[in-house]
Design an enzyme around this catalytic site. Structure first.
Site, PDB file in Angstrom:
ATOM      1  N   HIS A   3      -0.840   0.058  49.866  1.00  0.00           N
ATOM      2  CA  HIS A   3       0.412   0.857  49.817  1.00  0.00           C
ATOM      3  C   HIS A   3       0.755   1.215  48.387  1.00  0.00           C
ATOM      4  CE1 HIS A   3       1.870  -3.526  49.336  1.00  0.00           C
ATOM      5  NE2 HIS A   3       2.963  -2.792  48.753  1.00  0.00           N
ATOM      6  N   GLU A  39      12.593  -4.537  52.924  1.00  0.00           N
ATOM      7  CA  GLU A  39      11.472  -3.646  52.873  1.00  0.00           C
ATOM      8  C   GLU A  39      11.111  -3.179  54.212  1.00  0.00           C
ATOM      9  OE1 GLU A  39       8.233  -6.438  51.698  1.00  0.00           O
ATOM     10  OE2 GLU A  39       7.135  -5.474  53.300  1.00  0.00           O
ATOM     11  N   GLN A  56       5.530   1.920  51.231  1.00  0.00           N
ATOM     12  CA  GLN A  56       6.529   0.754  51.296  1.00  0.00           C
ATOM     13  C   GLN A  56       7.792   1.137  50.701  1.00  0.00           C
ATOM     14  OE1 GLN A  56       5.704  -2.475  48.551  1.00  0.00           O
ATOM     15  NE2 GLN A  56       6.102  -4.054  50.411  1.00  0.00           N
ATOM     16  N   HIS A  80       5.530   0.986  42.440  1.00  0.00           N
ATOM     17  CA  HIS A  80       4.219   0.048  42.274  1.00  0.00           C
ATOM     18  C   HIS A  80       2.978   0.886  43.028  1.00  0.00           C
ATOM     19  CE1 HIS A  80       5.835  -2.350  45.556  1.00  0.00           C
ATOM     20  NE2 HIS A  80       4.564  -2.612  45.981  1.00  0.00           N
ATOM     21  N   GLU A 130       0.137  -4.035  42.204  1.00  0.00           N
ATOM     22  CA  GLU A 130       0.375  -5.117  42.912  1.00  0.00           C
ATOM     23  C   GLU A 130      -1.122  -5.618  43.456  1.00  0.00           C
ATOM     24  OE1 GLU A 130       2.872  -4.764  46.314  1.00  0.00           O
ATOM     25  OE2 GLU A 130       2.515  -6.580  47.127  1.00  0.00           O
TER      26      GLU A 130
HETATM   27 CO    CO Z   1       4.333  -3.933  47.619  1.00  0.00          CO
END
Ligand code: CO
Length: 138
Positions: A3, A39, A56, A80, A130
């Site tokens: 994501h 989220e 996300q 990210h 991530e």
């Molecule tokens: Co994330």
């Protein structure tokens, strides 16, 4: 790519915004107090059993969330990039062996029971990366 994380101030407003413009829909919502974020995961509208790259949206759960500081500094923005890995423990070991710094000594809890860690942006070309080991569904 598992994501791409976008930092937003208002989760509901951002979900409506991205859904309407890009034909996405919210397929999952969750609060992660450990990460200090609420989220929403977005996928192409109507895609059954979607296993592709998701968007996300993350919003701070409180004023002391690190994400609040990010929003103050950068506003709503890309936050990210998340790579899906087969094993977070193996990925952590391989990256550590390559001199790459990770934010956590051990994996933490991510979306839908996944295990996550983050690569330090200074060791990833300025990008917060991530790592996600997706939970095996039963
Ligand atoms: Co994330």
């Amino acid at each position: 790519v598992d994501h791409v994380g976008l930092a937003v101030a208002d989760l509901d407003a951002a979900a409506a915004f991205h859904s309407a413009r890009f034909d996405l829909e919210v397929i999952h919502r969750e609060d992660n107090p450990e990460q200090g974020v609420a989220e929403a995961m977005l996928a192409p509208r109507g895609a059954a059993r979607y296993d592709g790259t998701q968007i996300q949206l993350i919003a701070p759960l409180g004023a002391d969330s690190p994400l609040s500081r990010f929003l103050t500094r950068s506003g709503p923005a890309m936050h990210h990039l998340a790579y899906r890995v087969g094993s977070i423990d193996l990925a952590t070991q391989l990256l550590t062996d390559r001199g790459v710094r990770l934010l956590y000594d051990a994996a933490r809890s991510g979306t839908r029971g996944s295990r996550i860690n983050f690569v330090h942006p200074r060791d990833a070309g300025g990008v917060l990366v991530e790592l996600v080991e997706v939970a095996r569904s039963g």
